[in-house]
Design a protein around this motif. Structure first.
Motif, mmCIF file in Angstrom:
data_model
loop_
_atom_site.group_PDB
_atom_site.id
_atom_site.type_symbol
_atom_site.label_atom_id
_atom_site.label_comp_id
_atom_site.label_asym_id
_atom_site.label_seq_id
_atom_site.Cartn_x
_atom_site.Cartn_y
_atom_site.Cartn_z
ATOM 1 N N UNK A 110 0.810 -1.262 0.035
ATOM 2 C CA UNK A 110 0.102 -0.120 0.058
ATOM 3 C C UNK A 110 0.879 1.079 -0.041
ATOM 4 N N UNK A 111 0.904 1.919 -1.203
ATOM 5 C CA UNK A 111 1.638 3.470 -1.181
ATOM 6 C C UNK A 111 0.593 4.392 -1.140
ATOM 7 N N UNK A 112 0.849 5.465 -0.041
ATOM 8 C CA UNK A 112 0.195 6.494 0.233
ATOM 9 C C UNK A 112 0.925 7.703 -0.083
ATOM 10 N N UNK A 113 0.183 8.658 -0.619
ATOM 11 C CA UNK A 113 1.003 9.981 -0.813
ATOM 12 C C UNK A 113 -0.101 11.171 -0.719
ATOM 13 N N UNK A 114 0.434 12.194 -0.203
ATOM 14 C CA UNK A 114 -0.903 13.447 -0.063
ATOM 15 C C UNK A 114 -1.241 13.727 -1.556
ATOM 16 N N UNK A 115 -2.660 14.016 -1.566
ATOM 17 C CA UNK A 115 -3.474 14.169 -2.688
ATOM 18 C C UNK A 115 -4.908 14.674 -2.758
ATOM 19 N N UNK A 116 -5.288 15.323 -3.481
ATOM 20 C CA UNK A 116 -6.736 15.767 -3.496
ATOM 21 C C UNK A 116 -7.484 14.287 -3.629
ATOM 22 N N UNK A 117 -8.643 14.405 -3.162
ATOM 23 C CA UNK A 117 -9.816 13.257 -3.445
ATOM 24 C C UNK A 117 -10.054 13.121 -4.884
ATOM 25 N N UNK A 118 -9.985 11.910 -5.193
ATOM 26 C CA UNK A 118 -10.547 11.744 -6.685
ATOM 27 C C UNK A 118 -10.981 10.312 -6.750
ATOM 28 N N UNK A 119 -11.898 10.066 -7.775
ATOM 29 C CA UNK A 119 -12.494 8.580 -8.101
ATOM 30 C C UNK A 119 -11.560 7.579 -7.950
ATOM 31 N N UNK A 120 -11.844 6.440 -7.616
ATOM 32 C CA UNK A 120 -11.159 5.126 -7.568
ATOM 33 C C UNK A 120 -10.679 4.718 -8.654
#
Length: 176
Positions: free
Chosen positions: A142-152
């Motif tokens: 699982x890779x996480x990074x700061x980003x605005x919400x967008x559709x899957x």
């Protein structure tokens, strides 16, 4: 700089792995967790947690979670199935990981904010077929990074198991 948040062999039951912040725990309500999504592997629609559908019913699966400052290109040669979802961790929320009925778990040092989560999987078909195998047969990053919400999004889907779950969501698509 990449920060490792979790790197463990996760012993689970019913293939449930989740990140929780708030009053969350996968309760079997598939529609609530996957509402409006196109992928069937990672439910992020509840807004209270992230449900990851592991291929194995029981046993250990390696799970690694990393926080990065920005996304890297999706590694479609190393991973069979790749999906992305967005999450929003509210201010002051404590993030924990857990498995079915909180049999195991622990804290995750993830600050509040909005993140894009890329879930990479390998060995889902082997995991589904060897759901009670003695050793690990499927693995996850699982890779996480700061980003605005967008559709899957489904970036890549090559396993029959992932295809089954994606079709299940598609046939039951629910919107909020």
């Amino acid at each position: 700089m990449v920060r490792v948040l979790l790197d463990e062999l996760i012993e689970t039951d019913y293939g449930q792995f989740e990140l929780c912040w708030g009053d969350y725990g996968f309760d079997g309500d598939f529609d609530r967790n996957f509402a409006g999504q196109v992928n069937g592997l990672v439910g992020a629609a509840s807004g209270l947690g992230l449900y990851v559908n592991l291929a194995r019913r029981s046993g250990g699966s390696p799970v690694r979670i990393v926080l990065t400052p920005e996304p890297s290109p999706a590694d479609v040669t190393s991973w069979e199935d790749i999906v992305e979802v967005s999450i929003a961790i509210p201010s002051g929320a404590e993030v924990v990981w857990s498995v079915w009925y909180e049999e195991d778990g622990g804290g995750i040092d993830l600050p509040s904010g909005t993140y894009r989560v890329r879930v990479n999987a390998c060995g889902r078909d082997a995991g589904q077929q060897g759901e009670f195998a003695d050793g690990a047969v499927d693995r996850y990053l699982l890779e996480l990074w700061p980003a605005p919400v967008q559709p899957d999004a489904i970036i890549q889907s090559t396993s029959a198991d992932a295809d089954y779950w994606h079709r299940k969501v598609g046939s039951r698509r629910v919107t909020r």
